[in-house]
Design a protein around this motif. Structure first.
Motif, PDB file in Angstrom:
ATOM      1  N   THR A   1      -0.040  38.689  21.917  1.00  9.70           N
ATOM      2  CA  THR A   1      -1.240  37.946  21.557  1.00  9.70           C
ATOM      3  C   THR A   1      -2.334  38.904  21.141  1.00  9.70           C
ATOM      4  O   THR A   1      -2.415  40.033  21.614  1.00  9.70           O
TER       5      THR A   1
ATOM      6  N   ASP B   1      -3.214  27.588  19.195  1.00 10.98           N
ATOM      7  CA  ASP B   1      -2.896  28.992  18.951  1.00 10.98           C
ATOM      8  C   ASP B   1      -1.393  29.206  18.798  1.00 10.98           C
ATOM      9  O   ASP B   1      -0.941  29.960  17.936  1.00 10.98           O
ATOM     10  N   VAL B   2      -0.629  28.535  19.634  1.00  8.13           N
ATOM     11  CA  VAL B   2       0.825  28.671  19.570  1.00  8.13           C
ATOM     12  C   VAL B   2       1.360  28.053  18.283  1.00  8.13           C
ATOM     13  O   VAL B   2       2.219  28.631  17.603  1.00  8.13           O
TER      14      VAL B   2
ATOM     15  N   ARG C   1       0.878  30.338  15.358  1.00  6.58           N
ATOM     16  CA  ARG C   1       1.357  31.709  15.546  1.00  6.58           C
ATOM     17  C   ARG C   1       2.103  32.229  14.316  1.00  6.58           C
ATOM     18  O   ARG C   1       2.540  31.453  13.459  1.00  6.58           O
TER      19      ARG C   1
ATOM     20  N   VAL D   1       1.220  35.449  18.859  1.00  6.61           N
ATOM     21  CA  VAL D   1       0.216  34.393  18.951  1.00  6.61           C
ATOM     22  C   VAL D   1      -1.161  35.030  18.903  1.00  6.61           C
ATOM     23  O   VAL D   1      -1.395  36.060  19.547  1.00  6.61           O
TER      24      VAL D   1
END
Length: 204
Positions: A39, A92-93, A96, A103
């Motif tokens: 991330t 966010d996922v 990605r 992510v």
């Protein structure tokens, strides 16, 4: 995956890792389990007209369909004066870099911009996501394919998205977004999408 031209002076800033986003993948419809997910943090550039002009109603919601992974989000991401952390993680996922399995923690102002555009257009369809976050590696690959892809693309910052609406003409999306002065707007009729970002106000 299609790559748009956002060669508009994205600032050079550092990135910092964030943990805990992989678990959110289990909460998004049809998201596969990811065993190794990196991330990165968003780059926030201060306030913009998007957040200064509130959306109608007491909640803000989005409907997105990632055409690369066939994953969907349809729900409230802001309510009672605050962003909903669980919803932001799911977004966010969904956005990605599925190629690099990374992510990014997105700048939520982009979600506000999308919500305002959708509300203004009065569309009944979800946004189809052509491209969300791009890792540095994926962005470099895109640059090798196209001279129009910026080295410091806002896609690598969690501040950009390439979208379309099945029930709305691309030009209408572009013109509506430009009228909001919320960031960058790129119009790509040949590729079939509109680029939106929450960097400086500009259009191409």
């Amino acid at each position: 995956m299609l790559f748009g031209d956002d060669e508009r002076a994205a600032p050079v800033m550092g990135r910092r890792g964030f943990l805990g986003f992989a678990a959110a993948a289990l909460s998004v419809a049809t998201v596969p389990v990811m065993t190794s997910v990196a991330t990165v943090a968003p780059v926030l550039l201060g306030s913009s007209p998007v957040e200064a002009a509130p959306l109608a109603g007491g909640v803000r919601r989005l409907a997105l369909h990632n055409i690369n992974t066939n994953e969907r989000f349809d729900g409230v991401y802001w309510a009672d004066g605050n962003y909903k952390p669980d919803a932001l993680k799911k977004l966010d996922v969904l956005l990605r870099d599925h190629r690099a399995k990374q992510v990014c923690r997105y700048d939520p102002r982009l979600f506000d911009l999308l919500a305002r555009v959708h509300q203004t257009l009065d569309s009944e369809d979800p946004f189809e996501v052509i491209c969300g976050f791009r890792s540095r590696r994926t962005n470099a690959m895109a640059r090798r394919r196209s001279r129009g892809v910026a080295k410091e693309s806002y896609h690598t910052r969690g501040m950009a998205i390439d979208i379309r609406l099945p029930d709305t003409q691309l030009r209408a999306i572009s013109e509506t977004a430009k009228g909001m002065h919320g960031g960058g707007v790129g119009f790509y009729p040949r590729s079939g999408f509109v680029h939106l970002d929450v960097g400086p106000v500009r259009s191409w």
